[in-house]
Design a protein around this motif. Sequence first.
Motif, mmCIF file in Angstrom:
data_model
loop_
_atom_site.group_PDB
_atom_site.id
_atom_site.type_symbol
_atom_site.label_atom_id
_atom_site.label_comp_id
_atom_site.label_asym_id
_atom_site.label_seq_id
_atom_site.Cartn_x
_atom_site.Cartn_y
_atom_site.Cartn_z
ATOM 1 N N CYS A 1 -3.761 29.409 -9.762
ATOM 2 C CA CYS A 1 -3.600 28.512 -8.771
ATOM 3 C C CYS A 1 -3.204 29.316 -7.477
ATOM 4 C CB CYS A 1 -2.423 27.392 -9.084
ATOM 5 S SG CYS A 1 -2.631 26.151 -10.310
ATOM 6 N N VAL A 2 -2.314 30.366 -7.775
ATOM 7 C CA VAL A 2 -2.177 31.159 -6.630
ATOM 8 C C VAL A 2 -3.564 31.860 -6.080
ATOM 9 C CG1 VAL A 2 -1.008 33.331 -5.866
ATOM 10 C CG2 VAL A 2 0.266 31.719 -7.289
ATOM 11 N N MET A 3 -4.278 32.338 -6.962
ATOM 12 C CA MET A 3 -5.582 33.040 -6.579
ATOM 13 C C MET A 3 -6.442 31.839 -5.889
ATOM 14 S SD MET A 3 -6.965 35.807 -8.765
ATOM 15 C CE MET A 3 -6.793 35.013 -10.471
ATOM 16 N N GLY A 4 -6.352 30.668 -6.057
ATOM 17 C CA GLY A 4 -7.263 29.524 -5.452
ATOM 18 C C GLY A 4 -6.578 29.226 -4.276
ATOM 19 N N LEU A 5 -5.453 29.292 -3.964
ATOM 20 C CA LEU A 5 -4.763 29.615 -2.439
ATOM 21 C C LEU A 5 -5.112 30.448 -1.818
ATOM 22 C CD1 LEU A 5 -2.606 28.305 -0.345
ATOM 23 C CD2 LEU A 5 -0.879 29.892 -1.589
ATOM 24 N N GLU A 6 -5.180 31.844 -2.341
ATOM 25 C CA GLU A 6 -5.829 33.044 -1.564
ATOM 26 C C GLU A 6 -7.130 33.089 -1.225
ATOM 27 O OE1 GLU A 6 -4.352 36.038 -4.503
ATOM 28 O OE2 GLU A 6 -2.458 36.084 -3.766
ATOM 29 N N VAL A 7 -7.857 32.384 -2.191
ATOM 30 C CA VAL A 7 -9.470 32.536 -1.756
ATOM 31 C C VAL A 7 -9.568 31.480 -0.512
ATOM 32 C CG1 VAL A 7 -11.575 31.740 -2.584
ATOM 33 C CG2 VAL A 7 -10.108 33.140 -3.899
ATOM 34 N N PHE A 8 -8.723 30.237 -0.693
ATOM 35 C CA PHE A 8 -8.996 29.369 0.386
ATOM 36 C C PHE A 8 -8.548 29.894 1.684
ATOM 37 C CE2 PHE A 8 -7.066 26.182 3.126
ATOM 38 C CZ PHE A 8 -7.984 25.347 3.197
ATOM 39 N N LEU A 9 -7.385 30.649 1.750
ATOM 40 C CA LEU A 9 -7.001 31.279 3.099
ATOM 41 C C LEU A 9 -7.998 32.510 3.576
ATOM 42 C CD1 LEU A 9 -3.252 31.888 2.272
ATOM 43 C CD2 LEU A 9 -4.010 30.142 3.824
ATOM 44 N N SER A 10 -8.577 33.130 2.547
ATOM 45 C CA SER A 10 -9.459 34.143 3.020
ATOM 46 C C SER A 10 -10.774 33.468 3.432
ATOM 47 C CB SER A 10 -9.943 34.996 1.791
ATOM 48 O OG SER A 10 -8.794 36.053 1.654
ATOM 49 N N ALA A 11 -11.105 32.378 2.838
ATOM 50 C CA ALA A 11 -12.451 31.746 3.449
ATOM 51 C C ALA A 11 -12.355 31.311 4.731
ATOM 52 C CB ALA A 11 -12.748 30.571 2.348
ATOM 53 N N VAL A 12 -11.045 30.584 4.972
ATOM 54 C CA VAL A 12 -11.041 30.084 6.390
ATOM 55 C C VAL A 12 -10.968 31.086 7.381
ATOM 56 C CG1 VAL A 12 -9.392 29.037 7.712
ATOM 57 C CG2 VAL A 12 -9.620 28.054 5.481
ATOM 58 N N LEU A 13 -10.279 32.282 7.138
ATOM 59 C CA LEU A 13 -10.276 33.428 7.916
ATOM 60 C C LEU A 13 -11.823 34.004 7.952
ATOM 61 C CD1 LEU A 13 -6.910 35.127 6.934
ATOM 62 C CD2 LEU A 13 -7.386 33.965 9.174
ATOM 63 N N CYS A 14 -12.390 34.090 6.993
ATOM 64 C CA CYS A 14 -13.676 34.665 6.948
ATOM 65 C C CYS A 14 -14.684 33.850 7.991
ATOM 66 C CB CYS A 14 -14.348 34.881 5.775
ATOM 67 S SG CYS A 14 -13.855 36.253 4.782
ATOM 68 N N PHE A 15 -14.637 32.507 8.036
ATOM 69 C CA PHE A 15 -15.256 31.446 8.873
ATOM 70 C C PHE A 15 -14.661 31.832 10.051
ATOM 71 C CE2 PHE A 15 -15.527 27.541 10.759
ATOM 72 C CZ PHE A 15 -16.594 27.342 10.697
ATOM 73 N N TRP A 16 -13.544 31.803 10.484
ATOM 74 C CA TRP A 16 -13.130 32.186 11.773
ATOM 75 C C TRP A 16 -13.667 33.533 12.342
ATOM 76 C CZ3 TRP A 16 -7.422 30.495 11.669
ATOM 77 C CH2 TRP A 16 -7.115 29.108 11.564
ATOM 78 N N PHE A 17 -13.331 34.529 11.595
ATOM 79 C CA PHE A 17 -13.781 35.926 12.179
ATOM 80 C C PHE A 17 -15.489 36.001 12.398
ATOM 81 C CE2 PHE A 17 -9.867 37.772 9.586
ATOM 82 C CZ PHE A 17 -8.981 37.137 10.589
ATOM 83 N N SER A 18 -16.085 35.356 11.215
ATOM 84 C CA SER A 18 -17.605 35.546 11.654
ATOM 85 C C SER A 18 -18.070 34.529 12.572
ATOM 86 C CB SER A 18 -18.168 34.954 10.191
ATOM 87 O OG SER A 18 -18.087 33.594 10.058
ATOM 88 N N LYS A 19 -17.419 33.558 12.957
ATOM 89 C CA LYS A 19 -17.746 32.925 14.262
ATOM 90 C C LYS A 19 -17.307 33.471 15.400
ATOM 91 C CE LYS A 19 -16.970 28.103 16.234
ATOM 92 N NZ LYS A 19 -16.161 26.832 16.194
ATOM 93 N N GLU A 20 -16.387 34.221 15.408
ATOM 94 C CA GLU A 20 -15.914 34.817 16.478
ATOM 95 C C GLU A 20 -16.919 36.116 16.900
ATOM 96 O OE1 GLU A 20 -13.801 35.833 20.024
ATOM 97 O OE2 GLU A 20 -13.459 34.030 18.683
ATOM 98 N N ARG A 21 -17.301 36.635 15.806
ATOM 99 C CA ARG A 21 -18.271 37.862 15.948
ATOM 100 C C ARG A 21 -19.648 37.173 16.331
ATOM 101 N NH1 ARG A 21 -19.061 42.061 10.983
ATOM 102 N NH2 ARG A 21 -20.450 42.903 12.428
ATOM 103 N N LEU A 22 -20.049 36.127 15.805
ATOM 104 C CA LEU A 22 -21.329 35.558 16.261
ATOM 105 C C LEU A 22 -21.280 35.163 17.835
ATOM 106 C CD1 LEU A 22 -22.802 33.661 13.335
ATOM 107 C CD2 LEU A 22 -23.376 35.624 14.238
ATOM 108 N N ASP A 23 -20.096 34.704 18.114
ATOM 109 C CA ASP A 23 -19.821 34.197 19.791
ATOM 110 C C ASP A 23 -19.870 35.404 20.485
ATOM 111 O OD1 ASP A 23 -19.901 31.650 18.983
ATOM 112 O OD2 ASP A 23 -17.637 31.261 18.975
ATOM 113 N N LYS A 24 -19.270 36.588 20.141
ATOM 114 C CA LYS A 24 -19.217 37.779 21.021
ATOM 115 C C LYS A 24 -20.591 38.796 20.965
ATOM 116 C CE LYS A 24 -15.304 36.583 22.354
ATOM 117 N NZ LYS A 24 -15.095 35.643 23.675
ATOM 118 N N SER A 25 -21.449 38.482 19.937
ATOM 119 C CA SER A 25 -22.627 39.296 20.074
ATOM 120 C C SER A 25 -23.536 39.058 20.994
ATOM 121 C CB SER A 25 -23.156 39.175 18.703
ATOM 122 O OG SER A 25 -23.690 38.047 18.400
ATOM 123 N N PRO A 26 -24.250 40.037 21.544
ATOM 124 C CA PRO A 26 -25.253 39.687 22.829
ATOM 125 C C PRO A 26 -26.385 39.195 22.075
ATOM 126 C CG PRO A 26 -24.994 42.154 22.343
ATOM 127 C CD PRO A 26 -24.090 41.421 21.292
#
Length: 183
Positions: free
Chosen positions: A158-183
């Motif tokens: 269950c703890v790993m499920g929470l950790e994966v969820f948190l990492s998935a949300v952060l990965c989504f935000w980070f990849s979206k930010e990288r795509l927005d800033k790329s030329p």
Amino acid sequence: MACADVDMDIHGTDEELLRANRREPPMMRHYQALELLPDNKRPLHDLLQKQPAVLGSLQVVSGFLSVGVGIVFAVTQEMGESLFSLFRVSQLTGALFIVAGVVSNLLFKYPALLPVSLMVNCGCIIVAVVAACLISVDLAHWTQENDQHLRMEVLELCVMGLEVFLSAVLCFWFSKERLDKSP
């Protein structure tokens, strides 16, 4: 914060002398900005508005919980009893999530860590999926004598499920930010 280019000299001293001679109350003067200048946005401003440091802090806390469960397993269980204790799954995933949380917290001060944080969080997801498979194998071979260890493995899952969820949300935000800033 407002900024303006205004002449700060005091004008109208002749009017004040005339008022003083007529015994009128002095006129109050104050300065007001005439033109608003926009604030400079810091790097990753839009991403930092979403508070990734909060999710990073949750990753650190859940990582410490995983390491704690792993220590309890290491003390109470024989090395070869389960894959969970044999491969030190809990300590490995806990340490990785602590590192991922710290890197996510450092983004506010060091925006250049965005690609590193994205890669660390993606790596954490991959390691957690492999760890969940190992725990699932242990749960499939469950026997009546290790009932207490079963509960702790389910807690770790269950703890790993929470950790994966948190990492998935952060990965989504980070990849979206990288795509927005790329030329």
